[in-house]
Design an enzyme around this catalytic site. Sequence first.
Site, mmCIF file in Angstrom:
data_model
loop_
_atom_site.group_PDB
_atom_site.id
_atom_site.type_symbol
_atom_site.label_atom_id
_atom_site.label_comp_id
_atom_site.label_asym_id
_atom_site.label_seq_id
_atom_site.Cartn_x
_atom_site.Cartn_y
_atom_site.Cartn_z
ATOM 1 N N GLY A 268 0.860 -1.205 -0.043
ATOM 2 C CA GLY A 268 -0.166 0.092 -0.043
ATOM 3 C C GLY A 268 0.668 1.300 0.065
ATOM 4 O O GLY A 268 0.183 2.383 0.026
ATOM 5 N N ASP A 290 3.724 -2.748 3.689
ATOM 6 C CA ASP A 290 4.895 -2.350 2.697
ATOM 7 C C ASP A 290 5.981 -3.023 3.312
ATOM 8 O O ASP A 290 5.927 -3.286 4.533
ATOM 9 C CB ASP A 290 4.640 -1.048 2.398
ATOM 10 C CG ASP A 290 5.003 -0.957 0.867
ATOM 11 O OD1 ASP A 290 6.304 -1.219 0.473
ATOM 12 O OD2 ASP A 290 4.317 -0.489 -0.085
ATOM 13 N N ASP A 321 6.285 -8.417 3.746
ATOM 14 C CA ASP A 321 6.968 -8.741 2.402
ATOM 15 C C ASP A 321 5.838 -9.753 1.571
ATOM 16 O O ASP A 321 5.592 -10.747 2.402
ATOM 17 C CB ASP A 321 8.356 -9.326 2.797
ATOM 18 C CG ASP A 321 8.665 -9.971 1.302
ATOM 19 O OD1 ASP A 321 7.993 -9.890 0.289
ATOM 20 O OD2 ASP A 321 9.896 -10.208 1.184
ATOM 21 N N ARG A 336 -3.408 -1.756 -5.082
ATOM 22 C CA ARG A 336 -3.527 -0.866 -6.459
ATOM 23 C C ARG A 336 -2.205 -0.967 -7.151
ATOM 24 O O ARG A 336 -1.093 -0.778 -6.355
ATOM 25 C CB ARG A 336 -3.989 0.500 -5.674
ATOM 26 C CG ARG A 336 -3.948 1.586 -6.854
ATOM 27 C CD ARG A 336 -4.480 2.765 -6.541
ATOM 28 N NE ARG A 336 -3.535 3.462 -5.835
ATOM 29 C CZ ARG A 336 -3.469 5.038 -5.558
ATOM 30 N NH1 ARG A 336 -4.458 5.598 -6.026
ATOM 31 N NH2 ARG A 336 -2.598 5.630 -5.008
ATOM 32 N N HIS A 340 1.071 -5.205 -11.580
ATOM 33 C CA HIS A 340 1.853 -4.859 -12.915
ATOM 34 C C HIS A 340 3.397 -4.641 -12.933
ATOM 35 O O HIS A 340 3.816 -4.798 -13.956
ATOM 36 C CB HIS A 340 1.152 -3.661 -13.674
ATOM 37 C CG HIS A 340 1.427 -2.289 -13.112
ATOM 38 N ND1 HIS A 340 1.381 -1.100 -13.808
ATOM 39 C CD2 HIS A 340 2.108 -1.884 -11.932
ATOM 40 C CE1 HIS A 340 1.761 -0.243 -13.119
ATOM 41 N NE2 HIS A 340 2.178 -0.466 -12.100
HETATM 42 C C1 LIG Z 1 3.683 0.648 -7.587
HETATM 43 S S1 LIG Z 1 3.682 0.831 -5.995
HETATM 44 C C2 LIG Z 1 1.931 1.037 -5.498
HETATM 45 C C3 LIG Z 1 1.853 1.513 -4.165
HETATM 46 C C4 LIG Z 1 0.424 1.607 -3.669
HETATM 47 N N1 LIG Z 1 -0.536 0.290 -3.941
HETATM 48 C C5 LIG Z 1 -0.181 2.769 -4.556
HETATM 49 O O1 LIG Z 1 -1.105 2.739 -5.441
HETATM 50 O O2 LIG Z 1 -0.022 3.974 -4.319
HETATM 51 C C6 LIG Z 1 4.165 -0.744 -5.667
HETATM 52 C C7 LIG Z 1 4.409 -0.980 -3.906
HETATM 53 O O3 LIG Z 1 5.008 -2.298 -3.619
HETATM 54 C C8 LIG Z 1 5.810 -2.063 -2.707
HETATM 55 N N2 LIG Z 1 6.533 -3.617 -2.483
HETATM 56 C C9 LIG Z 1 7.655 -3.866 -3.422
HETATM 57 N N3 LIG Z 1 8.080 -4.870 -3.120
HETATM 58 C C10 LIG Z 1 7.281 -5.352 -2.087
HETATM 59 C C11 LIG Z 1 7.437 -6.577 -1.291
HETATM 60 N N4 LIG Z 1 7.968 -7.679 -1.439
HETATM 61 N N5 LIG Z 1 6.322 -6.734 -0.180
HETATM 62 C C12 LIG Z 1 5.517 -5.603 0.023
HETATM 63 N N6 LIG Z 1 5.537 -4.388 -0.684
HETATM 64 C C13 LIG Z 1 6.311 -4.323 -1.743
HETATM 65 C C14 LIG Z 1 6.605 -0.889 -3.100
HETATM 66 O O4 LIG Z 1 7.235 -0.570 -1.899
HETATM 67 C C15 LIG Z 1 5.350 0.034 -3.320
HETATM 68 O O5 LIG Z 1 4.942 0.633 -2.334
#
Ligand SMILES: C[S@@+](CC[C@H](N)C(=O)[O-])C[C@H]1O[C@@H](n2cnc3c(N)ncnc32)[C@H](O)[C@@H]1O
Length: 454
Positions: A268, A290, A321, A336, A340
């Site tokens: 998030g 996150d 994670d 969200r 992708h």
């Molecule tokens: C494209 S962003 C989207 C963030 C949020 N959902 C939004 O719409 O604003 C992807 C998110 O996935 C998180 N992320 C990446 N790898 C992750 C992991 N292994 N576990 C949890 N979160 C992770 C990133 O830190 C980032 O905040």
Amino acid sequence: MASALKALAQLILSNVERLESVCEKHGTDHPSLDTPFVPSALDADPVALEASRQIVGAAAQLLATVRQPMEVLQDYCSGMYTAAAVQFVNANDVVDILQQSGSQGLHSNDIGLKTGVDSSKIDRLLRYLATRHFFREVQPNVYANNKISSIILKLKSLAEIQKDPVSKYDGSPGAAMAGHFTEEAFMGSQHIAQFMKDPGQYQSPFNMAIQDTTNIFAWFEKPENVWRGRRFVAAMKGGGERFPPEIFSSAIDWKALKSGSSVVDVGGNVGSVTLPLAKAFPHLHFVVQDLDHVINEAQDYWKENCPEALTDGRVELQVHDFFKPMPVKADVYFLRVVLHDWPQAEGVKILQNIRDAAKPSSKLILFESIVPHACKETSPFLSDASAPTAPAPLLPNYGLGLGGFVTMVDIQMMTLLGGRERTIEEFVELGKESGWKLEEVKPGPLATFIYSPV
Ligand SMILES: C[S@@+](CC[C@H](N)C(=O)[O-])C[C@H]1O[C@@H](n2cnc3c(N)ncnc32)[C@H](O)[C@@H]1O
């Protein structure tokens, strides 16, 4: 019946008239291509947006129809020169230099002096761009900014840029985005064809380009790339806020959930989707998950924007994670624009982990884009009213007018991360592989996909 050419020309004309009547309603002229961009009410007017979508789709289709196929081919095959030219002007702050001379423009000799580049080379790149409506050549060898080039004007003054180049993209999403696309993505793009056939040990064409299996986000953390990571953050800033908040508040009937029901915002970030939901639906318990460093930032974000939600325990910020087992048995999980970023196998793993923790009554909601087919949609999830409805003879997805953007983002995701945007059938498949059944799709600028456990 009108010929295809006339039908396209008529679509352009009727939509230009529509656009002009929207301008009249807002008491403004349609912004000229010759002057720097200034945001206006037109940018969010739904009638103006639909009219421009049709004009763009029709104009691109008309060009592809009337041009010699060899010219079309040459244009497609030489897109890298446009990216390279934008890369040069962006990295060398040419738009910021031109801004100081206003509409009268600046001679290439002077641009050459300020950038340390031979003026005849400057002329060639800037004339190439001016011919493509990026800059104006106001007199021979004299260039000025226009509506398109002004988008990469940096927020900082030239003096500030020169004093601290590392921070020069801060607050300038257009320049930051142009830099990220024309450098990191451009580098990766040269390896797409090879990656399609034989990715070898690499997860993305970008990894193949840098000959390193490090994910781009970890690569941004290397000392020599920190400035690029900072630029990426500047490019993405504000991206989430471009979606109408109703997409999230009306995704499901939040009010109908029992008091104390739990909702998890998986991946998030700081929780910018959860914040308005937590304010609107105080009877629900929210968990924003996150990675460690992001949750640290989230603490500050919530302390600033809604500290009471943290102190009364309605909102929890949790380090998690998503490749590890999901620790919360929730009523609703949502993600969200997370999936992708990941290849299919990783996407499936993320959703399986949620499925393993879910109750039989839990719902999973994904907010992602739909890749529209370039032919008529046949998905049972789209009614005639909700499928893209471009008028004939446009492509059903409006071609460049609508499908152009999502299909470009899809290739960008593959290039940088091995990720992907999906068609509706691919969202059905993603659910099947991870234990979820797709129940409903709500199309929109960002679509809502609602799943139940199988
Ligand atoms: C494209 S962003 C989207 C963030 C949020 N959902 C939004 O719409 O604003 C992807 C998110 O996935 C998180 N992320 C990446 N790898 C992750 C992991 N292994 N576990 C949890 N979160 C992770 C990133 O830190 C980032 O905040």
